[in-house]
Design a protein around this motif. Sequence first.
Motif, PDB file in Angstrom:
ATOM      1  N   GLU A 252      37.121  32.724  55.068  1.00  7.26           N
ATOM      2  CA  GLU A 252      36.310  31.636  54.518  1.00  7.26           C
ATOM      3  C   GLU A 252      35.011  32.158  53.903  1.00  7.26           C
ATOM      4  O   GLU A 252      34.547  31.636  52.893  1.00  7.26           O
ATOM      5  N   LEU A 253      34.427  33.197  54.489  1.00 12.39           N
ATOM      6  CA  LEU A 253      33.212  33.778  53.925  1.00 12.39           C
ATOM      7  C   LEU A 253      33.508  34.590  52.668  1.00 12.39           C
ATOM      8  O   LEU A 253      32.755  34.550  51.684  1.00 12.39           O
ATOM      9  N   MET A 254      34.593  35.335  52.689  1.00 12.67           N
ATOM     10  CA  MET A 254      34.881  36.260  51.588  1.00 12.67           C
ATOM     11  C   MET A 254      35.300  35.555  50.309  1.00 12.67           C
ATOM     12  O   MET A 254      35.026  36.044  49.203  1.00 12.67           O
ATOM     13  N   THR A 255      35.942  34.406  50.412  1.00 11.64           N
ATOM     14  CA  THR A 255      36.430  33.733  49.201  1.00 11.64           C
ATOM     15  C   THR A 255      35.299  33.406  48.224  1.00 11.64           C
ATOM     16  O   THR A 255      35.368  33.786  47.044  1.00 11.64           O
ATOM     17  N   PRO A 256      34.218  32.725  48.635  1.00  9.74           N
ATOM     18  CA  PRO A 256      33.133  32.483  47.681  1.00  9.74           C
ATOM     19  C   PRO A 256      32.371  33.741  47.290  1.00  9.74           C
ATOM     20  O   PRO A 256      31.847  33.836  46.172  1.00  9.74           O
ATOM     21  N   ILE A 257      32.285  34.704  48.198  1.00  5.31           N
ATOM     22  CA  ILE A 257      31.604  35.962  47.864  1.00  5.31           C
ATOM     23  C   ILE A 257      32.317  36.657  46.711  1.00  5.31           C
ATOM     24  O   ILE A 257      31.701  37.055  45.710  1.00  5.31           O
ATOM     25  N   LEU A 258      33.636  36.797  46.833  1.00  3.99           N
ATOM     26  CA  LEU A 258      34.393  37.514  45.801  1.00  3.99           C
ATOM     27  C   LEU A 258      34.437  36.731  44.497  1.00  3.99           C
ATOM     28  O   LEU A 258      34.413  37.315  43.410  1.00  3.99           O
ATOM     29  N   LYS A 259      34.463  35.421  44.587  1.00  5.57           N
ATOM     30  CA  LYS A 259      34.402  34.607  43.369  1.00  5.57           C
ATOM     31  C   LYS A 259      33.081  34.825  42.648  1.00  5.57           C
ATOM     32  O   LYS A 259      33.035  34.940  41.417  1.00  5.57           O
ATOM     33  N   ASP A 260      31.996  34.931  43.413  1.00  5.62           N
ATOM     34  CA  ASP A 260      30.678  35.065  42.801  1.00  5.62           C
ATOM     35  C   ASP A 260      30.488  36.417  42.136  1.00  5.62           C
ATOM     36  O   ASP A 260      29.957  36.492  41.022  1.00  5.62           O
ATOM     37  N   VAL A 261      30.883  37.500  42.789  1.00  2.00           N
ATOM     38  CA  VAL A 261      30.664  38.825  42.196  1.00  2.00           C
ATOM     39  C   VAL A 261      31.678  39.142  41.112  1.00  2.00           C
ATOM     40  O   VAL A 261      31.485  40.096  40.347  1.00  2.00           O
ATOM     41  N   ALA A 262      32.751  38.349  41.019  1.00  2.00           N
ATOM     42  CA  ALA A 262      33.757  38.508  39.958  1.00  2.00           C
ATOM     43  C   ALA A 262      34.275  39.934  39.884  1.00  2.00           C
ATOM     44  O   ALA A 262      34.444  40.502  38.792  1.00  2.00           O
TER      45      ALA A 262
END
Length: 327
Positions: A234-244
């Motif tokens: 759950e934490l990694m999904t938005p992180i990876l989306k943000d750093v693209a």
Amino acid sequence: MKKFTNLPSDLVYEAALGFAAAHSNLVALNEDPLFVRRKAPNRSKVALISGGGSGHEPLHIGFVGEGMLDAACPGAVFTSPTPNQMLAAARAVASDAGVLFIVKNYAGDVMNFQMAMDMMDIEYASILVNDDVSVDSGGHGPGRRGVAGTVVVEKIVGAAAEQGMDLAACKRLADKVNACTASMGVAFTSCTVPEAGVATFEIGPDEMEVGVGIHGEPGRRRASVRPAAEIVDELMTPILKDVAAKAGDEVLLFVNGLGGTPLLEQYLLYHEAAQRLSREGLEPVRSLVGNYTTSLEMQGASITVTVLNEELKSLWDARAVTPAFKT
């Protein structure tokens, strides 16, 4: 509340005295106004100044030294330092190369740092760190908060300044590192500010705050505690989306404890996060695990990912000698 204190109102000052005494080979303490500086400032380079509320140790005073910060200003617990602290710290370590202020994106920090900069008679620039992806840019006060990614900015830009990079280039590099860094945290418990004497927020024994801020601010949602693998996803999904990040990219993976989570559990989180990166075709070529941006005794952790290139890897690996970070 059970804490080691004399008078809660004296805790920050007395802790600063202890910190400076424990690390007297590396830092010096200015007592009025309160700030920590390098014991032997390098006056041939851009000076890096940061600061923030106490309670997040070792951020920021623990990163004062060769290859990172030249000075740091501790405010009261979870309260911005004052403009006169920042101005005095800048004047104590600045050279003709100028000053770069590293500011976390909180209203008090932004306002007080700006007031200090408005009084500067030395060339300066600033960087606003806002790596917390739990908050949408337009959805929480001034926008995304500055959290553990601040350590990454301070390390990489500190190395560049130590190597002689000029002020404008340090500013561009800081913006670049901030743009390719994203963080998100989770908390199982609150924490207690000594002068308040009560928990910052209430949370049930089977609940967790997903996206918590480092002062106990609410995150994305309140949820039931789940297995570590599910929390990390759950934490990694938005992180990876943000750093693209793209398959094949190299990254820094940073698991940060919020003060009350043992290393045993932090390394479990690192394992799960590294597994997720592998599934995405990303390689964690640099790592950091430990308590670097805390929230007093809060039981919780955050994950930070920074997309790297050869320049950023070299700067991350460069020499740093500070009380809390050595390479």
